[in-house]
Each structure stands twice: as C-alpha cells, then as structure tokens.
Design a protein around this motif. Structure first.
Motif, mmCIF file in Angstrom:
data_model
loop_
_atom_site.group_PDB
_atom_site.id
_atom_site.type_symbol
_atom_site.label_atom_id
_atom_site.label_comp_id
_atom_site.label_asym_id
_atom_site.label_seq_id
_atom_site.Cartn_x
_atom_site.Cartn_y
_atom_site.Cartn_z
ATOM 1 N N ALA A 69 0.873 -1.179 0.000
ATOM 2 C CA ALA A 69 0.000 0.000 0.000
ATOM 3 C C ALA A 69 0.908 1.227 0.000
ATOM 4 O O ALA A 69 0.929 2.015 0.936
ATOM 5 C CB ALA A 69 -0.926 -0.006 1.205
ATOM 6 N N ALA A 70 1.697 1.346 -1.055
ATOM 7 C CA ALA A 70 2.643 2.455 -1.181
ATOM 8 C C ALA A 70 3.016 2.614 -2.644
ATOM 9 O O ALA A 70 2.906 1.674 -3.421
ATOM 10 C CB ALA A 70 3.885 2.184 -0.349
ATOM 11 N N THR A 71 3.433 3.802 -2.990
ATOM 12 C CA THR A 71 3.948 4.049 -4.332
ATOM 13 C C THR A 71 5.464 4.089 -4.254
ATOM 14 O O THR A 71 6.037 4.171 -3.174
ATOM 15 C CB THR A 71 3.465 5.404 -4.884
ATOM 16 O OG1 THR A 71 3.962 6.439 -4.017
ATOM 17 C CG2 THR A 71 1.964 5.487 -4.971
ATOM 18 N N GLY A 72 6.098 4.080 -5.386
ATOM 19 C CA GLY A 72 7.531 4.348 -5.423
ATOM 20 C C GLY A 72 7.740 5.850 -5.297
ATOM 21 O O GLY A 72 6.808 6.608 -5.012
ATOM 22 N N ASP A 73 8.953 6.281 -5.513
ATOM 23 C CA ASP A 73 9.252 7.715 -5.465
ATOM 24 C C ASP A 73 8.536 8.432 -6.601
ATOM 25 O O ASP A 73 8.563 7.980 -7.741
ATOM 26 C CB ASP A 73 10.762 7.950 -5.590
ATOM 27 C CG ASP A 73 11.509 7.480 -4.357
ATOM 28 O OD1 ASP A 73 10.922 7.487 -3.257
ATOM 29 O OD2 ASP A 73 12.693 7.102 -4.497
ATOM 30 N N LEU A 74 7.896 9.534 -6.265
ATOM 31 C CA LEU A 74 7.222 10.355 -7.272
ATOM 32 C C LEU A 74 7.765 11.773 -7.198
ATOM 33 O O LEU A 74 8.145 12.247 -6.124
ATOM 34 C CB LEU A 74 5.710 10.390 -7.030
ATOM 35 C CG LEU A 74 4.941 9.080 -7.191
ATOM 36 C CD1 LEU A 74 3.467 9.301 -6.880
ATOM 37 C CD2 LEU A 74 5.099 8.512 -8.588
ATOM 38 N N ALA A 75 7.764 12.455 -8.318
ATOM 39 C CA ALA A 75 8.153 13.864 -8.346
ATOM 40 C C ALA A 75 7.169 14.677 -7.504
ATOM 41 O O ALA A 75 6.007 14.293 -7.332
ATOM 42 C CB ALA A 75 8.163 14.371 -9.787
ATOM 43 N N ASP A 76 7.635 15.792 -7.001
ATOM 44 C CA ASP A 76 6.816 16.621 -6.124
ATOM 45 C C ASP A 76 5.478 17.002 -6.738
ATOM 46 O O ASP A 76 4.478 17.120 -6.039
ATOM 47 C CB ASP A 76 7.565 17.903 -5.755
ATOM 48 C CG ASP A 76 8.743 17.644 -4.833
ATOM 49 O OD1 ASP A 76 8.930 16.491 -4.382
ATOM 50 O OD2 ASP A 76 9.497 18.607 -4.571
ATOM 51 N N ASP A 77 5.451 17.206 -8.044
ATOM 52 C CA ASP A 77 4.220 17.661 -8.698
ATOM 53 C C ASP A 77 3.424 16.517 -9.334
ATOM 54 O O ASP A 77 2.435 16.747 -10.032
ATOM 55 C CB ASP A 77 4.539 18.715 -9.757
ATOM 56 C CG ASP A 77 5.431 18.181 -10.876
ATOM 57 O OD1 ASP A 77 5.953 17.051 -10.766
ATOM 58 O OD2 ASP A 77 5.611 18.922 -11.860
ATOM 59 N N ALA A 78 3.796 15.279 -9.072
ATOM 60 C CA ALA A 78 3.160 14.128 -9.725
ATOM 61 C C ALA A 78 1.955 13.568 -8.965
ATOM 62 O O ALA A 78 1.267 12.688 -9.482
ATOM 63 C CB ALA A 78 4.186 13.017 -9.919
ATOM 64 N N TRP A 79 1.679 14.066 -7.772
ATOM 65 C CA TRP A 79 0.623 13.466 -6.947
ATOM 66 C C TRP A 79 -0.764 13.558 -7.556
ATOM 67 O O TRP A 79 -1.503 12.555 -7.532
ATOM 68 C CB TRP A 79 0.667 14.033 -5.529
ATOM 69 C CG TRP A 79 1.932 13.619 -4.861
ATOM 70 C CD1 TRP A 79 3.027 14.409 -4.611
ATOM 71 C CD2 TRP A 79 2.281 12.306 -4.424
ATOM 72 N NE1 TRP A 79 4.026 13.655 -4.040
ATOM 73 C CE2 TRP A 79 3.591 12.358 -3.907
ATOM 74 C CE3 TRP A 79 1.609 11.089 -4.420
ATOM 75 C CZ2 TRP A 79 4.242 11.247 -3.383
ATOM 76 C CZ3 TRP A 79 2.255 9.975 -3.903
ATOM 77 C CH2 TRP A 79 3.546 10.059 -3.396
ATOM 78 N N PRO A 80 -1.199 14.690 -8.105
ATOM 79 C CA PRO A 80 -2.547 14.712 -8.689
ATOM 80 C C PRO A 80 -2.727 13.696 -9.821
ATOM 81 O O PRO A 80 -3.755 13.002 -9.874
ATOM 82 C CB PRO A 80 -2.701 16.159 -9.192
ATOM 83 C CG PRO A 80 -1.808 16.949 -8.287
ATOM 84 C CD PRO A 80 -0.618 16.045 -8.066
ATOM 85 N N ALA A 81 -1.755 13.576 -10.707
ATOM 86 C CA ALA A 81 -1.873 12.619 -11.814
ATOM 87 C C ALA A 81 -1.839 11.187 -11.294
ATOM 88 O O ALA A 81 -2.595 10.331 -11.774
ATOM 89 C CB ALA A 81 -0.751 12.847 -12.832
ATOM 90 N N ALA A 82 -1.001 10.904 -10.311
ATOM 91 C CA ALA A 82 -0.943 9.554 -9.732
ATOM 92 C C ALA A 82 -2.273 9.211 -9.063
ATOM 93 O O ALA A 82 -2.769 8.082 -9.184
ATOM 94 C CB ALA A 82 0.205 9.464 -8.731
ATOM 95 N N PHE A 83 -2.856 10.175 -8.391
ATOM 96 C CA PHE A 83 -4.157 9.978 -7.749
ATOM 97 C C PHE A 83 -5.225 9.693 -8.811
ATOM 98 O O PHE A 83 -6.031 8.770 -8.651
ATOM 99 C CB PHE A 83 -4.525 11.216 -6.928
ATOM 100 C CG PHE A 83 -5.838 11.101 -6.224
ATOM 101 C CD1 PHE A 83 -5.913 10.510 -4.985
ATOM 102 C CD2 PHE A 83 -7.005 11.568 -6.815
ATOM 103 C CE1 PHE A 83 -7.134 10.383 -4.330
ATOM 104 C CE2 PHE A 83 -8.215 11.453 -6.173
ATOM 105 C CZ PHE A 83 -8.285 10.863 -4.924
ATOM 106 N N ASP A 84 -5.237 10.469 -9.891
ATOM 107 C CA ASP A 84 -6.221 10.267 -10.954
ATOM 108 C C ASP A 84 -6.117 8.877 -11.572
ATOM 109 O O ASP A 84 -7.136 8.226 -11.831
ATOM 110 C CB ASP A 84 -6.073 11.334 -12.046
ATOM 111 C CG ASP A 84 -6.533 12.713 -11.599
ATOM 112 O OD1 ASP A 84 -7.229 12.818 -10.567
ATOM 113 O OD2 ASP A 84 -6.179 13.690 -12.287
ATOM 114 N N ARG A 85 -4.893 8.414 -11.806
ATOM 115 C CA ARG A 85 -4.701 7.065 -12.365
ATOM 116 C C ARG A 85 -5.217 6.000 -11.396
ATOM 117 O O ARG A 85 -5.879 5.050 -11.811
ATOM 118 C CB ARG A 85 -3.226 6.819 -12.679
ATOM 119 C CG ARG A 85 -2.730 7.526 -13.924
ATOM 120 C CD ARG A 85 -1.336 7.081 -14.332
ATOM 121 N NE ARG A 85 -0.337 7.275 -13.287
ATOM 122 C CZ ARG A 85 0.323 8.426 -13.074
ATOM 123 N NH1 ARG A 85 0.074 9.487 -13.844
ATOM 124 N NH2 ARG A 85 1.222 8.513 -12.121
ATOM 125 N N ALA A 86 -4.918 6.164 -10.133
ATOM 126 C CA ALA A 86 -5.378 5.193 -9.135
ATOM 127 C C ALA A 86 -6.901 5.202 -9.034
ATOM 128 O O ALA A 86 -7.536 4.143 -8.935
ATOM 129 C CB ALA A 86 -4.742 5.490 -7.777
#
Length: 192
Positions: A69-86
C-alpha cells in the motif's frame, strides 16, 4: 457505514475529498510530519495512492498481501496525476455489482467485496483528516462520510488489542464537541 449497503458511492465521495486536499499540497509541505506518525506527508500520499491501487488489485481478484500500500518515489508535482490514475483503476475494478458479494482478500482477511471497499472508505476519510491537519487546511470535511466511517470503525475495530497485527494505536480522547472526522481519528489512535 452499513456494510450491507453499496460502499462504492461513499468511497468515490471520500476520494473526491482527498482529491481536493491533494490539490493543496505543495513541494514545501511534502516533508511535514502527519498525525499518522509513521508517515510524513509524502509517505502518507504514497500510502493513500498505493492503497487505492491495492483496493483495485483486490477488485481485480488479487490478494492484498501481494502488493504494497505504497507508491515508489514520485516527483513533487506528480501526486494529482498519480491519484487520478489510481482512482480510474479502482473505479473500473469495482464497477461490476457482482463483485460486492464475492469473496475479496483484504488486508484484514477474506471478506465480501463490499466489506473490502467499506474498509477503504474508513481509510480514505481518516487520511483526509490527516492531510487536512498536516496542511492546516480550511477545507471542510464531509461529516456524513465521517459518521459512516466512525460507525464502521467502532464496530470493526474494538478499543482492545491494539498494536501488533492491528495497525492502530490506543483510542485517544476527543473533545466533547469534536466533529465526526476528529472522533474517527481519535478512535484510530491519532492525537487530536
């Protein structure tokens, strides 16, 4: 939350609440400690997004213990896109109504699919509180969602036997006038 009901709509509402909070995250806030003491904000976001993927994996027929229940390292500004994909993945994984009554392999054991999704409603609502507190957000959290999540938490997670395999600290006191989300956080061991 009544686990005989369809938990998908409350889960989507909880994700909408999380999305607004993630939109408030800035690179400067990612290192802040959170009320969920094992995580700073970056790690908590990774846990939230990773948890969404884990729930999707469960809906796709997998076992929770197979994926973190974790992601790998993401860029500081990548959270909204990662959330949308999930969110897209978890929504697709649970779109079939029949999955709600099929066995699902959640972190807490084999349960009907609706109980797996219902548990993740509680998680999303609680972590919304964590993130809002970390950000000092003025964002109002959904009291109806919190009431349902609190009812589920008190029914499923007794105050006794915390720690070890039960990943919650002792129940903490909450002010008498605390909102439902704060009472939920206290029930799950957060200092409020």
């Amino acid at each position: 939350m009544d686990t005989t009901q369809d938990p998908r709509q409350p889960y989507l509402l909880a994700l909408g609440q999380l999305e607004k909070l993630i939109g408030e995250v800035t690179p400067e806030t990612l290192g802040r400690p959170t009320p969920c003491t094992e995580y700073d904000l970056r790690q908590l976001l990774g846990h939230v997004v990773g948890g969404m993927h884990r729930l999707a994996y469960i809906g796709e027929g997998g076992r929770a213990e197979d994926v973190p229940a974790a992601t790998g390292d993401l860029a500081d500004d990548a959270w909204p896109a990662a959330f949308d994909r999930a969110r897209a993945r978890v929504t697709a994984a649970w779109a079939d109504d029949a999955k709600l009554d099929r066995p699902a392999f959640a972190p807490w054991g084999e349960v009907p699919g609706r109980a797996a999704v219902g548990g993740y409603v509680m998680e999303a609502v609680t972590h919304s509180w964590d993130i809002a507190r970390t950000l000092g957000s003025g964002h109002a959290l959904d009291e109806q969602l919190a009431e349902g999540a609190l009812a589920a938490a008190t029914a499923m997670l007794p105050a006794e036997n915390r720690g070890g395999p039960v990943p919650f600290g002792p129940v903490r006191p909450a002010p008498a006038d605390a909102d439902a989300t704060t009472r939920l956080a206290a029930w799950l061991g957060r200092e409020v």
